[in-house]
Design a protein around this motif. Structure first.
Motif, PDB file in Angstrom:
ATOM      1  N   ASN A  88      42.226  30.057  32.478  1.00 28.82           N
ATOM      2  CA  ASN A  88      41.156  30.201  33.445  1.00 28.82           C
ATOM      3  C   ASN A  88      41.208  31.453  34.267  1.00 28.82           C
ATOM      4  O   ASN A  88      40.170  31.951  34.860  1.00 28.82           O
ATOM      5  N   VAL A  89      42.386  32.130  34.250  1.00 29.19           N
ATOM      6  CA  VAL A  89      42.528  33.268  35.183  1.00 29.19           C
ATOM      7  C   VAL A  89      41.771  34.473  34.554  1.00 29.19           C
ATOM      8  O   VAL A  89      41.538  35.544  35.279  1.00 29.19           O
ATOM      9  N   LYS A  90      41.642  34.395  33.056  1.00 23.37           N
ATOM     10  CA  LYS A  90      41.424  35.660  32.390  1.00 23.37           C
ATOM     11  C   LYS A  90      39.844  36.231  32.927  1.00 23.37           C
ATOM     12  O   LYS A  90      39.826  37.395  32.860  1.00 23.37           O
ATOM     13  N   LYS A  91      38.871  35.385  33.092  1.00 20.84           N
ATOM     14  CA  LYS A  91      37.689  35.782  33.762  1.00 20.84           C
ATOM     15  C   LYS A  91      37.793  36.466  35.050  1.00 20.84           C
ATOM     16  O   LYS A  91      36.858  37.238  35.214  1.00 20.84           O
ATOM     17  N   TYR A  92      38.903  36.271  35.558  1.00 21.18           N
ATOM     18  CA  TYR A  92      38.974  37.028  36.973  1.00 21.18           C
ATOM     19  C   TYR A  92      39.749  38.300  36.731  1.00 21.18           C
ATOM     20  O   TYR A  92      39.873  39.194  37.750  1.00 21.18           O
ATOM     21  N   LEU A  93      40.220  38.924  35.735  1.00 24.92           N
ATOM     22  CA  LEU A  93      41.023  40.045  35.644  1.00 24.92           C
ATOM     23  C   LEU A  93      40.333  41.213  35.648  1.00 24.92           C
ATOM     24  O   LEU A  93      40.655  42.201  36.430  1.00 24.92           O
ATOM     25  N   PRO A  94      39.170  41.250  35.079  1.00 24.44           N
ATOM     26  CA  PRO A  94      38.191  42.542  35.669  1.00 24.44           C
ATOM     27  C   PRO A  94      38.050  42.656  37.196  1.00 24.44           C
ATOM     28  O   PRO A  94      38.173  43.931  37.649  1.00 24.44           O
ATOM     29  N   LEU A  95      38.009  41.661  37.922  1.00 20.83           N
ATOM     30  CA  LEU A  95      37.817  41.693  39.115  1.00 20.83           C
ATOM     31  C   LEU A  95      38.985  42.220  40.066  1.00 20.83           C
ATOM     32  O   LEU A  95      38.876  42.763  40.648  1.00 20.83           O
ATOM     33  N   MET A  96      40.016  41.693  39.417  1.00 19.79           N
ATOM     34  CA  MET A  96      41.653  42.157  39.894  1.00 19.79           C
ATOM     35  C   MET A  96      41.449  43.761  39.749  1.00 19.79           C
ATOM     36  O   MET A  96      42.134  44.554  40.679  1.00 19.79           O
ATOM     37  N   ALA A  97      41.200  44.054  38.638  1.00 18.59           N
ATOM     38  CA  ALA A  97      41.251  45.683  38.213  1.00 18.59           C
ATOM     39  C   ALA A  97      40.272  46.469  39.052  1.00 18.59           C
ATOM     40  O   ALA A  97      40.780  47.479  39.618  1.00 18.59           O
ATOM     41  N   LYS A  98      39.272  45.704  39.339  1.00 19.70           N
ATOM     42  CA  LYS A  98      38.142  46.613  40.369  1.00 19.70           C
ATOM     43  C   LYS A  98      38.905  46.745  41.671  1.00 19.70           C
ATOM     44  O   LYS A  98      38.455  47.666  42.429  1.00 19.70           O
ATOM     45  N   ASN A  99      39.603  45.665  41.987  1.00 15.66           N
ATOM     46  CA  ASN A  99      40.213  45.773  43.363  1.00 15.66           C
ATOM     47  C   ASN A  99      41.493  46.438  43.597  1.00 15.66           C
ATOM     48  O   ASN A  99      42.182  46.447  44.632  1.00 15.66           O
ATOM     49  N   MET A 100      42.078  46.825  42.615  1.00 19.23           N
ATOM     50  CA  MET A 100      43.685  47.454  42.507  1.00 19.23           C
ATOM     51  C   MET A 100      43.324  48.935  43.495  1.00 19.23           C
ATOM     52  O   MET A 100      42.275  49.600  43.350  1.00 19.23           O
ATOM     53  N   PRO A 101      44.384  49.065  44.166  1.00 14.31           N
ATOM     54  CA  PRO A 101      44.147  50.419  45.136  1.00 14.31           C
ATOM     55  C   PRO A 101      44.295  51.720  44.229  1.00 14.31           C
ATOM     56  O   PRO A 101      44.861  51.644  43.311  1.00 14.31           O
ATOM     57  N   LEU A 102      43.697  52.666  44.484  1.00 12.06           N
ATOM     58  CA  LEU A 102      43.363  53.870  44.142  1.00 12.06           C
ATOM     59  C   LEU A 102      43.435  53.906  42.423  1.00 12.06           C
ATOM     60  O   LEU A 102      43.612  54.793  41.726  1.00 12.06           O
ATOM     61  N   ASN A 103      42.136  52.924  42.202  1.00 14.77           N
ATOM     62  CA  ASN A 103      41.982  52.762  40.631  1.00 14.77           C
ATOM     63  C   ASN A 103      41.396  53.824  40.070  1.00 14.77           C
ATOM     64  O   ASN A 103      41.061  53.865  38.715  1.00 14.77           O
ATOM     65  N   ASP A 104      40.701  54.630  40.856  1.00 10.02           N
ATOM     66  CA  ASP A 104      39.967  55.829  40.262  1.00 10.02           C
ATOM     67  C   ASP A 104      41.058  56.950  39.756  1.00 10.02           C
ATOM     68  O   ASP A 104      40.701  57.976  39.119  1.00 10.02           O
ATOM     69  N   LYS A 105      42.460  56.681  39.995  1.00  6.62           N
ATOM     70  CA  LYS A 105      43.173  58.026  39.906  1.00  6.62           C
ATOM     71  C   LYS A 105      44.241  57.660  38.452  1.00  6.62           C
ATOM     72  O   LYS A 105      45.285  58.476  38.320  1.00  6.62           O
ATOM     73  N   TYR A 106      43.811  56.368  37.868  1.00  4.06           N
ATOM     74  CA  TYR A 106      44.869  56.204  36.769  1.00  4.06           C
ATOM     75  C   TYR A 106      44.115  55.352  35.785  1.00  4.06           C
ATOM     76  O   TYR A 106      43.081  54.603  36.206  1.00  4.06           O
ATOM     77  N   VAL A 107      44.752  55.279  34.666  1.00  5.96           N
ATOM     78  CA  VAL A 107      43.966  54.183  33.536  1.00  5.96           C
ATOM     79  C   VAL A 107      44.944  53.198  33.705  1.00  5.96           C
ATOM     80  O   VAL A 107      46.244  52.961  33.876  1.00  5.96           O
ATOM     81  N   GLN A 108      44.574  51.942  33.602  1.00 10.27           N
ATOM     82  CA  GLN A 108      45.192  50.627  33.610  1.00 10.27           C
ATOM     83  C   GLN A 108      44.915  49.829  32.574  1.00 10.27           C
ATOM     84  O   GLN A 108      43.894  50.190  31.680  1.00 10.27           O
ATOM     85  N   ASN A 109      45.785  48.913  31.839  1.00  9.69           N
ATOM     86  CA  ASN A 109      45.756  48.095  30.706  1.00  9.69           C
ATOM     87  C   ASN A 109      44.331  47.165  30.844  1.00  9.69           C
ATOM     88  O   ASN A 109      43.785  46.565  29.714  1.00  9.69           O
ATOM     89  N   ILE A 110      44.236  46.546  31.891  1.00  9.67           N
ATOM     90  CA  ILE A 110      43.063  45.817  32.253  1.00  9.67           C
ATOM     91  C   ILE A 110      41.623  46.511  32.553  1.00  9.67           C
ATOM     92  O   ILE A 110      42.012  47.529  33.751  1.00  9.67           O
ATOM     93  N   SER A 111      40.545  46.646  32.006  1.00 10.73           N
ATOM     94  CA  SER A 111      39.474  47.361  32.478  1.00 10.73           C
ATOM     95  C   SER A 111      38.732  46.692  33.578  1.00 10.73           C
ATOM     96  O   SER A 111      38.169  45.318  33.380  1.00 10.73           O
ATOM     97  N   ALA A 112      38.048  47.084  34.589  1.00 18.19           N
ATOM     98  CA  ALA A 112      37.093  46.680  35.346  1.00 18.19           C
ATOM     99  C   ALA A 112      35.690  46.275  34.807  1.00 18.19           C
ATOM    100  O   ALA A 112      35.273  45.313  35.481  1.00 18.19           O
ATOM    101  N   ASP A 113      35.456  46.689  33.709  1.00 16.74           N
ATOM    102  CA  ASP A 113      33.908  46.556  33.314  1.00 16.74           C
ATOM    103  C   ASP A 113      34.029  46.133  31.818  1.00 16.74           C
ATOM    104  O   ASP A 113      33.022  46.136  31.110  1.00 16.74           O
TER     105      ASP A 113
END
Length: 630
Positions: A339-364
Motif C-alpha cells: 500500500n505504501v508504494k503509491k506514496y513513494l513518489p510523494l515522499m521523494a518529492k518532499n525529501m530535503p534538498l532533492n534538487d541537489k542529488y539523484v535518488q533511487n525513488i523518482s518523484a515523477d
C-alpha cells in the motif's frame, strides 16, 4: 536495514572446504575431516588456521546466566507443520529444501569472514561437548546463537567466548596481525609503486586480503570460497528445476552463475532480477552488507593515503559480510505493505534538498521498489547473527552495488514476520513492564506494537530516498548517518502521509509514541553499533529540540506536536552532511549528538530492572528437518 533489539522483537582459500552440511548431526562427526582440511589449506594460504586448544572465556556462573531463558530470548522460525509450508505445491516444497541447503552453507563462510578462529573454536567446542564438558555445552549455545566468538550484547558488553583473544577491526577478512598503521603504510607504498589495480581490489567490498611478501593481495570471494560457492550454485539450480515461479527461477540461475565466476557484474544482473521479484511463493536472498568491517574505511583518516586514492580514482568500500534468508512469502502481509508504494513518489518529492542529488525513488516515475512480507524458514550468516539484536527487515541492494550504479536497477524490501511478531502472553507481559518503567502512563494507550512495523516500512523505504552516491568518504560514520537518515525519513514523512490518507490521526500518534518508546536503550552503545548509535543521537537531538523529555527519574514524556517538525529538521541536516562527503564533518556531526546523558542512564537502569534479555537465539524446526533429508 533495521535491527530488532527492543522487547525481544526487534577461508579458507580458493579451494574452499568440503564437508557435509545436509545433515546437522553429521557436522559433529566431521570435525576431524574439517580440521584436516583447515590445516591443509592454511599451508596453502598462510592463514595459520589449524586445530587449536582454547580456554573458555566465561565462568560457569556467567554461562548459566547468559543461557537462561530470561537472558537469552528465542525467535522461532516456521515449524514443520506450519500451514504456510503445508499449503505449498510439491515443487516449491522440493525447491525450499535446496534453498535451505544453499543458505545454510553461508553460516560457515560468514564465520570465516567474521573471525579467523571461529571454525577452529567451533570444532574445539564440539570435541569438548563430546567429552561431557558442561561449560563447553553452554558456550556452544552462545556460539551457535551469535555465530562467532565475539558479540556485543544489549548492555553493550563484548561477549568473548575465548579467553585471551580480542576481536579484530579487519574481522577474518584481513590478516589477523595487520594493524591500521601497517595497512595504511603498505597501501601507500603499493600506490607509489604503481600498483593501482591491486590496491583497488584490496579496497573493494568483495575480497579477502592476504599477505604476499611485504605487500597485500586480494582474492575475490568467489575464488576464495570456490567449492562452497559451487555447492550453493548447484543447490540453487536444483531449486530452479522444481520451483513453480518462472521469474524466481531466472533469478536463482543468475545467482548460481554469479557464484561460479568472480565477475561483479554477474552479481549485478542477479541483484537486478531479485529486486524485480514481487509475486513469488518463495523468498531466497543472498545479503551483502558492510556494517562490520572497521578496517577498510580507515583509509579516509590518513590524509596522505586519501590524497593518493583520490588521485587514482579509487573509492574504498567496506567489505561485505554475507547472509542468507529463506522463507515463504506471506500474501496478506505483502498486500498491506505494498500500500505504501503509491506514496513513494510523494515522499521523494518532499525529501530535503532533492534538487541537489539523484535518488533511487523518482518523484515523477513509477518506483523501482518491490516489497514482500516473509514467513521465515531460516536466516543464516550475517542475517542470522543474534548479537544484541537481529535483522528486522532489509532494503537491498545497497547503493555501492553495481546493479544500482551501472544497471539502473531497483531495490527490494523484505520484512521478517517471525522476528517482529509478539504473540506469547509472556512477551506481552514483558513489554508492559518495560512501558511501566519508562513511559508516561498517559501515553500508554498510544503504544501499538504493530506501529513499530509501520515505522520500519518507512525506514526501509527511507534507504531508497536521499543521495544514492557520494557518501562513501564519510568512512566509518557512513552507516551511522545512513541509518539515522532512514529513521528520520520515516518520521519526517508522517504528516505528509497522514494528509495523503495512508495513516489516520490515531495511527500517526501510535507511530510517534511507539517509535520514541522503542528508541530507549538499556546501555550506551559503542561506535561500532551503527543502529544503536543513531538512536542515542536522535534521543539527544529530540531532547535539545524539546520534542521529548526524560525526567530525573528516567521517565519519558513526548510532545507529539514537535516530533515530526524535529525529524524534518534533523533529516535536512543529515542530507547536508551526506552531500558534503566530508569525513571531518561527518565525524563532528556524529560526535555532536552521540551524547549519553545522566537521564538516559537513569532510564537504562529502569529498563534493566524489568528486562534481563542480553542476547537471543534462533530456532529452525522446519529448516532443520529439510537439512536432514537426503
Amino acid at each position: 536495514m533495521r535491527i530488532n533489539s527492543i522487547n525481544s522483537r526487534v577461508q579458507i582459500n580458493q579451494k574452499g572446504l568440503q564437508y557435509n552440511q545436509s545433515n546437522n548431526q553429521n557436522e559433529n562427526n566431521n570435525s576431524d575431516i574439517l580440521m584436516k582440511e583447515l590445516d591443509k589449506m592454511s599451508k596453502i594460504n598462510n592463514v595459520n588456521i589449524q586445530q587449536k586448544e582454547f580456554t573458555l572465556g566465561l565462568t560457569t556462573e556467567e554461562l548459566k546466566k547468559r543461557t537462561h531463558k530470561d537472558y537469552l530470548t528465542t525467535k522461532k522460525m516456521l515449524s514443520e507443520d506450519a500451514p504456510e509450508y503445508v499449503s505449498l505445491s510439491e515443487g516449491d516444497k522440493e525447491a525450499l529444501k535446496h534453498l535451505v541447503k544453499a543458505a545454510h552453507r553461508i553460516d560457515k563462510i560468514e564465520m570465516i569472514l567474521d573471525d579467523h578462529n571461529n571454525l577452529a573454536f567451533k570444532s574445539f567446542l564440539e570435541k569438548e561437548c563430546e567429552k561431557g564438558n558442561e561449560d563447553a555445552k553452554l558456550t556452544k549455545i552462545l556460539f551457535d546463537a551469535q555465530k562467532g566468538i565475539f558479540a556485543l550484547d544489549r548492555d553493550s558488553h563484548m561477549i568473548k567466548l575465548v579467553s585471551g583473544m580480542e576481536p579484530k577491526k579487519g574481522l577474518g577478512i584481513y590478516p589477523e596481525d595487520l594493524t591500521k598503521d601497517e595497512f595504511h603504510a603498505i597501501l601507500i607504498k603499493m600506490l607509489k609503486n604503481g600498483k593501482k589495480d591491486e590496491v583497488s581490489k584490496i579496497l573493494n567490498q568483495r575480497s579477502v586480503v592476504l599477505r604476499e611478501n611485504n605487500e597485500l593481495k586480494a582474492i575475490d570471494y568467489v575464488d576464495y570460497f570456490k567449492e562452497d560457492f559451487e555447492y550453493m550454485a548447484s543447490e540453487l539450480e536444483k531449486a530452479a528445476e522444481t520451483s513453480t515461479n518462472k521469474d524466481f527461477n531466472e533469478y536463482l540461475r543468475l545467482q548460481a552463475k554469479a557464484f561460479r565466476e568472480a565477475d561483479p557484474m554477474l552479481d549485478a544482473y542477479a541483484d537486478k532480477k531479485w529486486a524485480e521479484l514481487q509475486d513469488t511463493p518463495l523468498e531466497f536472498t543472498i545479503t551483502r552488507e558492510n556494517y562490520s568491517d572497521e578496517m577498510t574505511e580507515t583509509v579516509y583518516e590518513n590524509p596522505e593515503l586519501k590524497e593518493l586514492l583520490d588521485k587514482e580514482g579509487i573509492v574504498p568500500v567496506a567489505k561485505d559480510c554475507l547472509g542468507g534468508r529463506v522463507g515463504i512469502v506471506n500474501k496478506e502481509g505483502t498486500d498491506a505493505i505494498l500500500n505504501v508504494k503509491k506514496y513513494l513518489p510523494l515522499m521523494a518529492k518532499n525529501m530535503p534538498l532533492n534538487d541537489k542529488y539523484v535518488q533511487n525513488i523518482s518523484a515523477d516515475k513509477e518506483s523501482k521498489q518491490t516489497m514482500v512480507d516473509v514467513d521465515l524458514v531460516g536466516v543464516y550468516g550475517d542475517v542470522g547473527e543474534y548479537r544484541a539484536g537481529i535483522t528486522l527487515a532489509e532494503n537491498l541492494p545497497n547503493d555501492d552495488k553495481l546493479s544500482i550504479q551501472k544497471l539502473n536497477g531497483g531495490r527490494r524490501n523484505v520484512y521478517h514476520r517471525q522476528i517482529r511478531l509478539i504473540t506469547s502472553d509472556d512477551a506481552k507481559e514483558k513489554l508492559q513492564k518495560r512501558l511501566n518503567a519508562i513511559l508516561n502512563p498517559e501515553l500508554h494507550k498510544y503504544y501499538n506494537d504493530e506501529a513499530d512495523h509501520w515505522f520500519t516500512v518507512g525506514h526501509e523505504n527511507g534507504h531508497s530516498l536521499g543521495p544514492k552516491s557520494g557518501t562513501e568518504s564519510l568512512g566509518k560514520y557512513k552507516s551511522i548517518i545512513e541509518e539515522n537518515k532512514a529513521d528520520m525519513v520515516s518520521l519526517a514523512m508522517l504528516d505528509i502521509l497522514t494528509e495523503a490518507g495512508m495513516y489516520n490521526q490515531e495511527q500517526r500518534k501510535q507511530i510517534i509514541i511507539t517509535y520514541a518508546s522503542d528508541n530507549m536503550m538499556m546501555a550506551k552503545p559503542t561506535l561500532s553499533q551503527a543502529h544503536r548509535v543513531r538512536s542515542v543521537m536522535q534521543n539527544y537531538y529530540f531532547i535539545k529540540e524539546g520534542a521529548i523529555t526524560i525526567s530525573p527519574e528516567g521517565m519519558l514524556d513526548i510532545n507529539i506536536y514537535k516530533m515530526v517538525p524535529t525529524a524534518q529538521k534533523m533529516l535536512k541536516e543529515i542530507i547536508e552532511v551526506q552531500l558534503s562527503g566530508d569525513f571531518q564533518r561527518g565525524e563532528k556531526y556524529v560526535n555532536d549528538y552521540f551524547v549519553w546523558t545522566s537521564e538516559m542512564e537513569t532510564m537504562a537502569q529502569n529498563i534493566k530492572k524489568v528486562s534481563k534479555t542480553l542476547n537471543g537465539k534462533v530456532e529452525y524446526p522446519l529448516a532443520d528437518k529439510l537439512l536432514s533429508e537426503v
